[in-house]
Design a protein around this motif. Structure first.
Motif, mmCIF file in Angstrom:
data_model
loop_
_atom_site.group_PDB
_atom_site.id
_atom_site.type_symbol
_atom_site.label_atom_id
_atom_site.label_comp_id
_atom_site.label_asym_id
_atom_site.label_seq_id
_atom_site.Cartn_x
_atom_site.Cartn_y
_atom_site.Cartn_z
ATOM 1 N N ALA A 307 0.825 -1.210 0.000
ATOM 2 C CA ALA A 307 0.000 0.000 0.000
ATOM 3 C C ALA A 307 0.859 1.261 0.000
ATOM 4 O O ALA A 307 0.599 2.209 -0.759
ATOM 5 C CB ALA A 307 -0.934 -0.002 1.206
ATOM 6 N N LEU A 308 1.895 1.305 0.831
ATOM 7 C CA LEU A 308 2.745 2.487 0.890
ATOM 8 C C LEU A 308 3.523 2.665 -0.410
ATOM 9 O O LEU A 308 3.705 3.795 -0.892
ATOM 10 C CB LEU A 308 3.704 2.388 2.083
ATOM 11 C CG LEU A 308 4.540 3.644 2.379
ATOM 12 C CD1 LEU A 308 3.652 4.868 2.565
ATOM 13 C CD2 LEU A 308 5.411 3.430 3.616
ATOM 14 N N TRP A 309 3.994 1.554 -0.972
ATOM 15 C CA TRP A 309 4.649 1.626 -2.275
ATOM 16 C C TRP A 309 3.706 2.257 -3.313
ATOM 17 O O TRP A 309 4.107 3.166 -4.052
ATOM 18 C CB TRP A 309 5.030 0.229 -2.747
ATOM 19 C CG TRP A 309 6.426 -0.209 -2.463
ATOM 20 C CD1 TRP A 309 6.836 -1.097 -1.522
ATOM 21 C CD2 TRP A 309 7.620 0.193 -3.156
ATOM 22 N NE1 TRP A 309 8.201 -1.279 -1.568
ATOM 23 C CE2 TRP A 309 8.704 -0.495 -2.568
ATOM 24 C CE3 TRP A 309 7.869 1.067 -4.213
ATOM 25 C CZ2 TRP A 309 10.022 -0.332 -3.003
ATOM 26 C CZ3 TRP A 309 9.181 1.221 -4.649
ATOM 27 C CH2 TRP A 309 10.234 0.539 -4.039
ATOM 28 N N LEU A 310 2.477 1.766 -3.373
ATOM 29 C CA LEU A 310 1.536 2.261 -4.380
ATOM 30 C C LEU A 310 1.218 3.739 -4.177
ATOM 31 O O LEU A 310 1.149 4.504 -5.138
ATOM 32 C CB LEU A 310 0.248 1.435 -4.336
ATOM 33 C CG LEU A 310 0.365 -0.020 -4.791
ATOM 34 C CD1 LEU A 310 -0.981 -0.724 -4.678
ATOM 35 C CD2 LEU A 310 0.873 -0.094 -6.225
ATOM 36 N N VAL A 311 1.027 4.146 -2.925
ATOM 37 C CA VAL A 311 0.733 5.551 -2.652
ATOM 38 C C VAL A 311 1.921 6.431 -3.046
ATOM 39 O O VAL A 311 1.773 7.463 -3.715
ATOM 40 C CB VAL A 311 0.375 5.757 -1.169
ATOM 41 C CG1 VAL A 311 0.276 7.252 -0.839
ATOM 42 C CG2 VAL A 311 -0.951 5.072 -0.843
ATOM 43 N N GLY A 312 3.122 6.024 -2.635
ATOM 44 C CA GLY A 312 4.297 6.820 -2.956
ATOM 45 C C GLY A 312 4.535 6.942 -4.448
ATOM 46 O O GLY A 312 4.791 8.036 -4.968
ATOM 47 N N LEU A 313 4.447 5.824 -5.164
ATOM 48 C CA LEU A 313 4.657 5.859 -6.609
ATOM 49 C C LEU A 313 3.580 6.676 -7.323
ATOM 50 O O LEU A 313 3.859 7.389 -8.290
ATOM 51 C CB LEU A 313 4.689 4.437 -7.166
ATOM 52 C CG LEU A 313 5.911 3.592 -6.792
ATOM 53 C CD1 LEU A 313 5.713 2.149 -7.247
ATOM 54 C CD2 LEU A 313 7.185 4.164 -7.412
ATOM 55 N N THR A 314 2.347 6.583 -6.844
ATOM 56 C CA THR A 314 1.254 7.338 -7.472
ATOM 57 C C THR A 314 1.416 8.830 -7.240
ATOM 58 O O THR A 314 1.218 9.643 -8.159
ATOM 59 C CB THR A 314 -0.104 6.859 -6.943
ATOM 60 O OG1 THR A 314 -0.254 5.455 -7.203
ATOM 61 C CG2 THR A 314 -1.238 7.613 -7.612
ATOM 62 N N VAL A 315 1.767 9.228 -6.020
ATOM 63 C CA VAL A 315 1.987 10.648 -5.728
ATOM 64 C C VAL A 315 3.139 11.188 -6.584
ATOM 65 O O VAL A 315 3.057 12.284 -7.146
ATOM 66 C CB VAL A 315 2.270 10.865 -4.228
ATOM 67 C CG1 VAL A 315 2.705 12.310 -3.956
ATOM 68 C CG2 VAL A 315 1.024 10.543 -3.406
ATOM 69 N N TYR A 316 4.217 10.406 -6.674
ATOM 70 C CA TYR A 316 5.323 10.827 -7.541
ATOM 71 C C TYR A 316 4.836 10.991 -8.982
ATOM 72 O O TYR A 316 5.185 11.971 -9.663
ATOM 73 C CB TYR A 316 6.470 9.813 -7.507
ATOM 74 C CG TYR A 316 7.463 10.063 -8.623
ATOM 75 C CD1 TYR A 316 8.375 11.116 -8.535
ATOM 76 C CD2 TYR A 316 7.443 9.286 -9.790
ATOM 77 C CE1 TYR A 316 9.248 11.380 -9.573
ATOM 78 C CE2 TYR A 316 8.317 9.553 -10.834
ATOM 79 C CZ TYR A 316 9.219 10.596 -10.721
ATOM 80 O OH TYR A 316 10.077 10.869 -11.756
ATOM 81 N N ALA A 317 4.044 10.035 -9.464
ATOM 82 C CA ALA A 317 3.563 10.084 -10.841
ATOM 83 C C ALA A 317 2.698 11.319 -11.089
ATOM 84 O O ALA A 317 2.757 11.926 -12.165
ATOM 85 C CB ALA A 317 2.785 8.817 -11.178
#
Length: 397
Positions: A307-317
């Motif tokens: 979940a944290l990976w997905l949130v971080g990558l999405t915010v970066y994107a």
């Protein structure tokens, strides 16, 4: 009739290329890049490629794109948009076919680099053509629309590429890339007019020096290059880092990376809706959001959850999606008489920095997870430093 009159008549007779076609051509470069992301699990056993070779699938391609844009920028202002794109797509078709038939790691690297060299024209020419046809808010909107289609490729390509390789072979995925490039070559022959305006500044060393000497454009280009570099890091080493830290499978890791690129689409939509507002404010907001996403990815070192990976990558994107069209609009708006060189210069620096950063992530004496965080964090710091130089030393546009 003088040269300017002949060129103006040619443009009027041929019209302008459809925006959907321009966006589809521009999407070829990220599509070919992310085909390799979905193939990372297929090479994970090391029997075909070791860790350095897997990172090289992205790094060599990005290097080809970066070097190729220098050549493409010169060619598009010297000989025109249409012939440059036709030659580039022909080279990319040869490179993708070479990659699909490669027998060893060196041949794969050469094919990927050649594909990148050719597809560099698919990045330079559409941007230069948009600048030929639009300016101001219209240019911002057009850039955002093209970038929106540009973003769909990395969203869907990794899982599709993985599925093809899982059911058949990695060669089939690269063969599909070759087929799409050949299709684009035919479309370009039929649909791409010559849009280069009369009075385009002649390319050459003096033009490149003038581009570098433009302090505002240089600061924006460097800040963009550093903040876009984590995209290549995540593409090259993200699947391995996700598997190592969370234990999810290769297919799930490719799908997760693909889905987070939807954030890039959201960022582009933000730029499109706010077209006409201060470009440097949009860019500043994008840099800050992207840096926040990288900070969240860094937090997975402590809390390694999907979940944290997905949130971080999405915010970066999302931040990357704002930064991407904003940077090109800022630089091209400042340098309308050197649109080809400006697009090529920004793109070349961006891709060469991305190639170096993806190599760095794999070369650091760290685990894949820690290497990704360290390299992405360094790029975020460098980006913020370059943009602060712009904000405090240059008058805002």
């Amino acid at each position: 009739m003088n040269a300017e009159g002949r060129l103006s008549g040619s443009i009027a007779a041929n019209g302008t290329p459809p925006l959907a076609y321009v966006a589809a051509v521009a999407a070829l470069a990220p599509l070919a890049l992310n085909a390799a992301v979905g193939l990372q699990p297929a090479f994970a056993d090391g029997s075909t490629l070791d860790a350095a070779g897997r990172s090289g699938l992205v790094a060599w391609y990005a290097l080809g794109l970066g070097i190729g844009q220098v050549l493409a920028g010169d060619a598009t202002d010297r000989w025109g948009r249409r012939p440059t794109l036709l030659v580039g797509l022909a080279v990319a078709a040869v490179g993708s076919l070479w990659t699909a038939g490669a027998g060893d790691a060196m041949a794969l690297a050469l094919g990927r680099c050649l594909t990148g060299l050719g597809l560099s024209t698919a990045l330079v020419v559409p941007r230069a053509a948009l600048r030929d046809m639009h300016h101001g808010a219209a240019l911002q909107r057009a850039m955002a629309i093209v970038a929106l289609v540009f973003a769909l490729a990395p969203t869907i390509t990794p899982p599709l590429s993985w599925a093809l390789a899982d059911e058949t072979s990695w060669r089939v995925s690269f063969g599909v890339v070759a087929a799409l490039v050949l299709l684009a070559l035919v479309a370009t022959w039929r649909m791409q007019p010559e849009t280069r305006p009369a009075g385009t500044a002649p390319p050459g060393r003096a033009a490149w020096r003038a581009l570098w000497a433009h302090r505002r454009s240089r600061s924006a280009g460097l800040a963009f290059a550093a903040m876009a570099a984590p995209f290549f890091i995540f593409a090259a080493a993200g699947p391995a880092a996700l598997r190592e830290s969370t234990g999810i499978g290769g297919g799930a890791a490719s799908l997760a990376l693909g889905l987070t690129y939807l954030g890039f689409i959201a960022g582009n939509e933000c730029v499109k809706r706010r077209a006409g507002r201060s470009g440097h404010r949009l860019f500043t907001g994008g840099v800050l959001v992207a840096a926040g996403g990288i900070a969240l990815v860094a937090a997975t070192l402590v809390w390694p959850t999907v979940a944290l990976w997905l949130v971080g990558l999405t915010v970066y994107a999302v931040g990357h999606g704002v930064v991407f069209p904003s940077a090109f609009a800022l630089v091209l708006q400042d340098m309308p008489r050197q649109a080809g060189l400006a697009a090529a210069g920004v793109g070349a620096v961006h891709l060469c920095v991305g190639a170096a950063a993806s190599w760095l992530a794999g070369a650091l004496p760290l685990s894949p997870h820690a290497g990704v965080v360290a390299a992405a964090g360094l790029m975020a710091v460098l980006s913020c430093a370059a943009w602060l130089t712009y904000l405090f030393r240059e008058e805002a546009p």
